[in-house]
Design a protein around this motif. Structure first.
Motif, short mmCIF file in Angstrom:
data_model
loop_
_atom_site.label_atom_id
_atom_site.label_comp_id
_atom_site.label_asym_id
_atom_site.label_seq_id
_atom_site.Cartn_x
_atom_site.Cartn_y
_atom_site.Cartn_z
N SER A 255 -18.67 7.97 -0.59
CA SER A 255 -19.81 7.78 -0.75
C SER A 255 -21.02 8.19 0.16
O SER A 255 -21.94 8.75 -0.30
CB SER A 255 -20.07 6.10 -1.13
OG SER A 255 -21.37 5.80 -1.67
N ALA A 256 -20.68 7.86 1.37
CA ALA A 256 -21.66 8.29 2.41
C ALA A 256 -21.60 9.76 2.65
O ALA A 256 -22.90 10.37 2.66
CB ALA A 256 -21.19 7.66 3.79
N GLY A 257 -20.69 10.34 2.43
CA GLY A 257 -20.68 11.97 2.63
C GLY A 257 -21.40 12.52 1.37
O GLY A 257 -22.17 13.67 1.43
N SER A 258 -21.23 11.94 0.24
CA SER A 258 -21.78 12.54 -0.93
C SER A 258 -23.53 12.12 -0.87
O SER A 258 -24.11 13.16 -1.44
CB SER A 258 -21.29 11.80 -2.24
OG SER A 258 -21.99 12.08 -3.49
N ARG A 259 -24.05 11.31 -0.46
CA ARG A 259 -25.19 10.94 -0.48
C ARG A 259 -25.90 12.05 0.61
O ARG A 259 -27.06 12.42 0.56
CB ARG A 259 -25.55 9.76 0.08
CG ARG A 259 -25.49 8.64 -1.07
CD ARG A 259 -26.11 7.37 -0.69
NE ARG A 259 -25.27 6.78 0.66
CZ ARG A 259 -24.21 5.86 0.41
NH1 ARG A 259 -23.77 5.48 -0.69
NH2 ARG A 259 -24.03 5.36 1.57
N ALA A 260 -25.13 12.30 1.80
CA ALA A 260 -25.50 13.09 2.91
C ALA A 260 -25.71 14.31 2.25
O ALA A 260 -26.68 15.27 2.50
CB ALA A 260 -24.65 12.84 3.90
N LEU A 261 -24.77 14.93 1.68
CA LEU A 261 -24.66 16.51 1.13
C LEU A 261 -25.48 16.58 -0.06
O LEU A 261 -26.20 17.71 0.03
CB LEU A 261 -23.19 16.77 0.69
CG LEU A 261 -22.18 16.97 2.04
CD1 LEU A 261 -20.90 17.03 1.46
CD2 LEU A 261 -22.61 18.15 2.51
N SER A 262 -25.72 15.63 -0.94
CA SER A 262 -26.85 15.76 -2.03
C SER A 262 -28.21 15.78 -1.52
O SER A 262 -28.94 15.71 -2.31
CB SER A 262 -26.51 14.90 -3.20
OG SER A 262 -26.28 13.52 -2.58
N GLY A 263 -28.30 14.90 -0.40
CA GLY A 263 -29.73 14.76 0.05
C GLY A 263 -30.38 13.44 -0.54
O GLY A 263 -31.67 13.40 -0.81
N THR A 264 -29.44 12.42 -0.76
CA THR A 264 -29.91 11.42 -1.23
C THR A 264 -29.68 10.35 -0.44
O THR A 264 -29.72 8.98 -0.87
CB THR A 264 -29.47 10.97 -2.60
OG1 THR A 264 -28.16 11.07 -2.58
CG2 THR A 264 -30.10 12.04 -3.80
N ASP A 265 -29.34 10.59 1.05
CA ASP A 265 -29.09 9.40 1.84
C ASP A 265 -30.39 8.71 2.50
O ASP A 265 -31.48 9.29 2.22
CB ASP A 265 -28.26 9.94 2.97
CG ASP A 265 -28.92 11.12 3.64
OD1 ASP A 265 -30.06 11.71 3.26
OD2 ASP A 265 -28.29 11.34 4.78
N LEU A 266 -29.99 7.79 3.40
CA LEU A 266 -31.21 6.91 3.69
C LEU A 266 -32.03 7.88 4.64
O LEU A 266 -33.25 7.73 4.76
CB LEU A 266 -30.77 5.66 4.43
CG LEU A 266 -31.54 4.87 5.11
CD1 LEU A 266 -32.47 4.16 4.02
CD2 LEU A 266 -31.03 3.62 5.78
N ALA A 267 -31.42 8.72 5.21
CA ALA A 267 -32.14 9.56 6.37
C ALA A 267 -33.32 10.24 5.67
O ALA A 267 -34.27 10.59 6.08
CB ALA A 267 -31.45 10.34 7.02
N THR A 268 -32.69 11.23 4.43
CA THR A 268 -33.80 11.95 3.50
C THR A 268 -34.81 10.76 3.02
O THR A 268 -35.88 11.27 2.81
CB THR A 268 -33.00 12.42 2.40
OG1 THR A 268 -31.80 13.16 3.14
CG2 THR A 268 -33.95 13.46 1.64
N HIS A 269 -34.37 9.62 2.53
CA HIS A 269 -35.51 8.74 2.12
C HIS A 269 -36.43 8.55 2.98
O HIS A 269 -37.68 8.13 2.74
CB HIS A 269 -34.77 7.60 1.47
CG HIS A 269 -35.63 6.39 1.10
ND1 HIS A 269 -36.48 6.61 -0.10
CD2 HIS A 269 -35.85 5.18 1.51
CE1 HIS A 269 -37.13 5.49 -0.15
NE2 HIS A 269 -37.10 4.67 0.77
N HIS A 270 -35.84 8.11 4.03
CA HIS A 270 -37.07 7.79 5.27
C HIS A 270 -37.83 9.15 5.81
O HIS A 270 -39.17 8.91 5.80
CB HIS A 270 -36.34 7.31 6.66
CG HIS A 270 -35.79 6.06 6.43
ND1 HIS A 270 -34.94 5.46 7.47
CD2 HIS A 270 -35.81 4.98 5.62
CE1 HIS A 270 -34.74 4.29 6.89
NE2 HIS A 270 -35.00 4.04 6.10
#
Length: 367
Positions: A255-270
Motif C-alpha cells: 500500500s505504501a509503495g503503491s501510493r508512492a509510485l502513483s504519486g498519491t502519497d502523503l508527501a505528494t499531498h503536502h
C-alpha cells in the motif's frame, strides 16, 4: 467530508473500492482459493509418493508448483498492465508504470510463496485454508489498523479544537485586514503618513485600506503556514512510523509503495498543498496590490453609496486569470521510485522469507 449516503447504500459500503484495493486485498484471496491445496492434493490423490519415488525432488516439485501459481498471478496482472499502458499514452512515464507493475508482481509472488509454504507444511485442505485466511485477515485488516493506532500514539498530534484556539490567538495579534481602523494598524498608518509627509490617509498616494489588507494577508499567511507546516511534519512522522508495519504485513508495504509510485502519497499531498497555497497567496496579494495602486481611497470608503459607486470599485475579471495558470505536476519517476524503496525492500524481504521457508518445507516433504 462525508460520503454520499445514497452511494453507500447502493454499493454496500464499497463506494471507495479502487483497483489498488482489489489487487491488495481480493486478488490474494483468489490465489488462496486456487493454490491452498496444491501439495495437499498430491497427497490426497496418492500421486506424491510415485513422484518422489521416480526421482523428482521436493525442490523440483516446489519450483513447478511455484511457476504454475506465479503464472496465474501474472495473468491476474494483465488488467493492471493494460491500465499502465493507457497511463503511458496519457503522459505517465514508462519507469513509473513499470515500477507499479513490478511492485504488485512482487507482492503477488509473496502470496504465492506463502500459499505454497502452508500447503507444503500441513496435510489438510481445511487447515491450509484456515491458516491462510487467518494470515490474510491479520495482514489486510488487523495490522493496518494497528499501524494507524500505533502511529497516532507514538507521534501524538494536537486536536483541531486545540490547534484552532492557538491559531486564533495569534491571528488576533495580526489583526483583521478588512478593518483598517484596527489598533494593530495604527503604527502602519503613522509610518505611511510620515513616509509621504501628509496628515490624512485621504492624502496618501496609495489606498490605505489596500495597504492594510496586504500587510494583514502577509501576517495571517505566515501564521497559518507555520501551523500547517507543524501539522504536516507530524503527519509525515506518523506516516513513516506506520510504514514500518510493512515488516509485519505485506499489505501495508504494498500500500505504501503503491501510493508512492502513483504519486498519491502523503508527501505528494503536502507538496500540492504548499504549491496551491503559494498560488493562492500570490493571487490574493495581486488583488491587494490592485487595491493599493488602482483604487482611490475616497471612492473605496464610499463604495456602498449606490450602484455606480459599487461599479467603480469592482475589479476586472482579468485579475483572476492567474488561477487558470496553476498546474500541479507529479514528482519525477526516479523520485517516486526512491520513495518506494523502503516498501519494495520490505516486500523483497517477505519474498525471500516465504520462498526460503517453502524450499525448506519441500526438501523435507513426505508422502
Amino acid at each position: 467530508m462525508f460520503a454520499d449516503a445514497r452511494a453507500s447504500a447502493d454499493l454496500g459500503g464499497f463506494e471507495g473500492l479502487t483497483a489498488a484495493l482489489v489487487y491488495q486485498l481480493f486478488v490474494p484471496l483468489l490465489l488462496i482459493a486456487i493454490g491452498h491445496g496444491v501439495f495437499i492434493r498430491e497427497r490426497e490423490e496418492n500421486t506424491l509418493a510415485p513422484l518422489l519415488a521416480q526421482g523428482v525432488t521436493g525442490n523440483e516439485l516446489y519450483a513447478g508448483k511455484w511457476i504454475a501459481l506465479a503464472g496465474v498471478a501474472l495473468a491476474l496482472l494483465l488488467p493492471l498492465a493494460m491500465v499502465s499502458a493507457a497511463a503511458i499514452v496519457r503522459g505517465e512515464t514508462l519507469l513509473a508504470s513499470l515500477g507499479v507493475i513490478g511492485l504488485y508482481a512482487l507482492y503477488l509472488f509473496v502470496w504465492c510463496g506463502l500459499i505454497l509454504l502452508v500447503s507444503a507444511k500441513v496435510r489438510s485442505r481445511a487447515l491450509s485454508l484456515g491458516v491462510l485466511a487467518l494470515f490474510w485477515l491479520a495482514s489486510a485488516l488487523i495490522v493496518p489498523r494497528m499501524a494507524v493506532e500505533s502511529a497516532s500514539s507514538a507521534v501524538p498530534a494536537p486536536g483541531k479544537l486545540e490547534t484552532d484556539l492557538r491559531m486564533q490567538a495569534e491571528l488576533r495579534v495580526v489583526g483583521d485586514g478588512h478593518y483598517a481602523g484596527a489598533p494593530q494598524f495604527l503604527q502602519l498608518q503613522a509610518n505611511l503618513l510620515a513616509q509621504y509627509d501628509v496628515d490624512r490617509v485621504e492624502d496618501l498616494p496609495v489606498n490605505f485600506r489596500g495597504v492594510v489588507a496586504e500587510a494583514a494577508e502577509a501576517g495571517l499567511t505566515e501564521v497559518m503556514n507555520r501551523f500547517a507546516e507543524e501539522r504536516m511534519e507530524l503527519e509525515a512522522r506518523q506516516a513513516q512510523f506506520a510504514e514500518y508495519f510493512g515488516w509485519l504485513s505485506p499489505v501495508v508495504a504494498v500500500s505504501a509503495g503503491s501510493r508512492a509510485l502513483s504519486g498519491t502519497d502523503l508527501a505528494t499531498h503536502h507538496r500540492f498543498l504548499r504549491e496551491a497555497e503559494e498560488v493562492r497567496f500570490d493571487f490574493v496579494q495581486g488583488l491587494n496590490r490592485v487595491h493599493v495602486e488602482q483604487l482611490d481611497y475616497v471612492v473605496d470608503i464610499n463604495r456602498s453609496i449606490d450602484e455606480e459607486a459599487q461599479r467603480r470599485t469592482r475589479m476586472s475579471a482579468e485579475n483572476w486569470n492567474v488561477l487558470d495558470e496553476f498546474s500541479f505536476q507529479p514528482a519525477a519517476a526516479d523520485e517516486r521510485l526512491a520513495r518506494a524503496g523502503a516498501p519494495l525492500a520490505m516486500l523483497f524481504a517477505w519474498f525471500l522469507l516465504v520462498t526460503a521457508g517453502g524450499i525448506h518445507a519441500a526438501r523435507r516433504m513426505q508422502p
